[in-house]
Design an enzyme around this catalytic site. Sequence first.
Site, PDB file in Angstrom:
ATOM      1  N   TYR A 117       0.874  -1.168   0.000  1.00 30.39           N
ATOM      2  CA  TYR A 117       0.000   0.000   0.000  1.00 30.39           C
ATOM      3  C   TYR A 117       0.911   1.217   0.000  1.00 30.39           C
ATOM      4  CZ  TYR A 117      -4.089  -2.855   0.954  1.00 30.39           C
ATOM      5  OH  TYR A 117      -5.119  -3.764   0.857  1.00 30.39           O
ATOM      6  N   CYS A 118       0.981   1.888  -1.133  1.00 24.73           N
ATOM      7  CA  CYS A 118       1.838   3.059  -1.328  1.00 24.73           C
ATOM      8  C   CYS A 118       0.954   4.290  -1.131  1.00 24.73           C
ATOM      9  CB  CYS A 118       2.428   2.995  -2.737  1.00 24.73           C
ATOM     10  SG  CYS A 118       3.570   4.318  -3.109  1.00 24.73           S
ATOM     11  N   ILE A 119       1.114   4.973  -0.010  1.00 24.20           N
ATOM     12  CA  ILE A 119       0.156   5.979   0.441  1.00 24.20           C
ATOM     13  C   ILE A 119       0.811   7.358   0.549  1.00 24.20           C
ATOM     14  CG2 ILE A 119      -1.478   6.558   2.285  1.00 24.20           C
ATOM     15  CD1 ILE A 119      -2.141   3.913   0.797  1.00 24.20           C
TER      16      ILE A 119
END
EC number: 1.8.4.12
Length: 145
Positions: A117-119
Amino acid sequence: MDESKKNERLQQLTDIQYNVTQKAGTERPFQNEFYDNEAKGIYVDIVSGKPLFSSNDQYDAGCGWPSFTKPIDEAEVIEHRDLTHGMIRTEVKSADADSHLGHVFPDGPQDKGGLRYCINSAALRFIPVDKLEEEGYQAYKKIFE
Protein backbone atom coordinates in the site's frame (compact mmCIF):
# COMPACT_ATOMS: atom_id res chain seq x y z
CA MET A 1 -19.12 10.84 7.05
CA ASP A 2 -21.57 13.72 7.47
CA GLU A 3 -21.25 16.17 4.52
CA SER A 4 -21.17 19.30 6.68
CA LYS A 5 -18.42 17.82 8.85
CA LYS A 6 -16.51 16.72 5.75
CA ASN A 7 -16.76 20.21 4.22
CA GLU A 8 -15.52 21.72 7.48
CA ARG A 9 -12.52 19.37 7.49
CA LEU A 10 -11.78 20.04 3.81
CA GLN A 11 -11.51 23.76 4.52
CA GLN A 12 -8.78 23.01 7.07
CA LEU A 13 -6.57 21.10 4.62
CA THR A 14 -3.39 22.52 3.13
CA ASP A 15 -3.21 22.85 -0.65
CA ILE A 16 -1.24 19.62 -1.03
CA GLN A 17 -3.59 17.72 1.31
CA TYR A 18 -6.60 18.92 -0.69
CA ASN A 19 -4.97 18.16 -4.04
CA VAL A 20 -4.02 14.64 -2.97
CA THR A 21 -7.24 13.64 -1.19
CA GLN A 22 -9.83 15.38 -3.35
CA LYS A 23 -8.19 15.53 -6.78
CA ALA A 24 -6.24 12.24 -6.66
CA GLY A 25 -2.93 14.09 -6.72
CA THR A 26 0.42 12.60 -5.77
CA GLU A 27 3.20 13.98 -3.60
CA ARG A 28 6.78 13.97 -4.74
CA PRO A 29 8.68 10.87 -3.64
CA PHE A 30 11.16 11.27 -0.77
CA GLN A 31 9.81 14.80 -0.16
CA ASN A 32 6.88 14.04 2.09
CA GLU A 33 6.36 13.82 5.82
CA PHE A 34 6.12 10.10 6.53
CA TYR A 35 8.11 8.19 3.89
CA ASP A 36 10.90 7.52 6.42
CA ASN A 37 8.93 7.74 9.67
CA GLU A 38 10.15 5.11 12.14
CA ALA A 39 8.00 6.15 15.12
CA LYS A 40 5.38 3.74 16.48
CA GLY A 41 1.75 4.73 16.06
CA ILE A 42 -1.20 4.74 13.70
CA TYR A 43 -1.99 6.72 10.59
CA VAL A 44 -5.50 8.11 10.27
CA ASP A 45 -7.37 9.63 7.34
CA ILE A 46 -6.58 13.38 7.30
CA VAL A 47 -10.24 14.10 6.47
CA SER A 48 -12.34 11.66 8.52
CA GLY A 49 -9.88 10.72 11.26
CA LYS A 50 -10.60 7.02 10.74
CA PRO A 51 -7.63 4.73 11.55
CA LEU A 52 -6.11 3.35 8.36
CA PHE A 53 -2.58 1.99 8.85
CA SER A 54 -0.23 0.97 11.66
CA SER A 55 3.50 1.56 11.88
CA ASN A 56 3.73 -2.17 12.68
CA ASP A 57 2.82 -2.82 9.03
CA GLN A 58 4.98 -0.03 7.58
CA TYR A 59 8.21 -0.85 5.76
CA ASP A 60 10.77 0.84 3.53
CA ALA A 61 9.83 -0.11 -0.02
CA GLY A 62 12.37 2.34 -1.44
CA CYS A 63 9.66 4.12 -3.44
CA GLY A 64 9.70 7.40 -1.49
CA TRP A 65 6.20 7.16 -0.01
CA PRO A 66 4.95 5.51 3.17
CA SER A 67 4.37 1.84 2.37
CA PHE A 68 2.32 -0.67 4.33
CA THR A 69 1.60 -4.39 3.96
CA LYS A 70 -2.04 -4.02 5.00
CA PRO A 71 -4.59 -1.60 6.47
CA ILE A 72 -5.60 -1.83 10.13
CA ASP A 73 -9.15 -2.69 9.01
CA GLU A 74 -9.81 -3.61 5.38
CA ALA A 75 -13.33 -2.17 5.70
CA GLU A 76 -11.84 1.33 6.05
CA VAL A 77 -10.28 1.32 2.57
CA ILE A 78 -11.87 0.96 -0.85
CA GLU A 79 -9.99 -0.16 -3.93
CA HIS A 80 -10.79 0.99 -7.48
CA ARG A 81 -9.23 0.24 -10.84
CA ASP A 82 -7.23 3.29 -11.98
CA LEU A 83 -6.38 3.64 -15.68
CA THR A 84 -4.90 7.15 -15.52
CA HIS A 85 -1.44 8.11 -16.74
CA GLY A 86 -1.31 5.21 -19.20
CA MET A 87 -1.06 2.63 -16.40
CA ILE A 88 -3.28 -0.02 -14.89
CA ARG A 89 -3.23 0.42 -11.12
CA THR A 90 -5.46 -0.06 -8.11
CA GLU A 91 -6.37 3.18 -6.35
CA VAL A 92 -6.89 3.15 -2.58
CA LYS A 93 -9.48 5.51 -1.07
CA SER A 94 -10.77 5.94 2.45
CA ALA A 95 -14.18 4.34 2.89
CA ASP A 96 -15.62 7.01 5.18
CA ALA A 97 -14.50 10.26 3.50
CA ASP A 98 -13.85 8.92 -0.03
CA SER A 99 -10.38 10.51 0.10
CA HIS A 100 -7.72 9.42 -2.38
CA LEU A 101 -4.93 7.81 -0.37
CA GLY A 102 -2.63 6.28 -2.97
CA HIS A 103 -2.34 2.89 -4.70
CA VAL A 104 -1.84 -0.76 -3.82
CA PHE A 105 0.59 -2.94 -5.77
CA PRO A 106 1.23 -6.71 -5.75
CA ASP A 107 4.97 -6.31 -5.12
CA GLY A 108 5.07 -6.19 -1.33
CA PRO A 109 6.81 -8.62 1.02
CA GLN A 110 5.60 -12.12 0.12
CA ASP A 111 5.78 -13.31 3.72
CA LYS A 112 3.28 -10.58 4.69
CA GLY A 113 0.70 -11.07 1.95
CA GLY A 114 2.55 -9.66 -1.05
CA LEU A 115 0.86 -6.24 -1.10
CA ARG A 116 2.39 -2.77 -0.97
CA TYR A 117 0.00 0.00 0.00
CA CYS A 118 1.84 3.06 -1.33
CA ILE A 119 0.16 5.98 0.44
CA ASN A 120 0.58 9.75 0.21
CA SER A 121 1.69 11.36 3.48
CA ALA A 122 -0.63 14.29 2.73
CA ALA A 123 -3.63 11.95 3.06
CA LEU A 124 -2.57 10.89 6.55
CA ARG A 125 -2.21 12.18 10.08
CA PHE A 126 0.16 10.27 12.35
CA ILE A 127 -0.81 9.56 15.95
CA PRO A 128 2.19 8.38 18.04
CA VAL A 129 1.58 5.53 20.51
CA ASP A 130 2.00 7.86 23.50
CA LYS A 131 -0.77 10.15 22.15
CA LEU A 132 -3.33 7.48 21.20
CA GLU A 133 -5.39 7.85 24.38
CA GLU A 134 -5.22 11.65 24.37
CA GLU A 135 -6.39 11.73 20.72
CA GLY A 136 -9.27 9.29 21.33
CA TYR A 137 -7.68 6.21 19.76
CA GLN A 138 -7.04 4.24 22.98
CA ALA A 139 -8.57 1.09 21.45
CA TYR A 140 -5.53 0.89 19.16
CA LYS A 141 -2.96 0.77 21.96
CA LYS A 142 -3.34 -3.02 22.03
CA ILE A 143 -1.70 -3.21 18.58
CA PHE A 144 1.57 -2.15 20.18
CA GLU A 145 1.49 -4.30 23.35
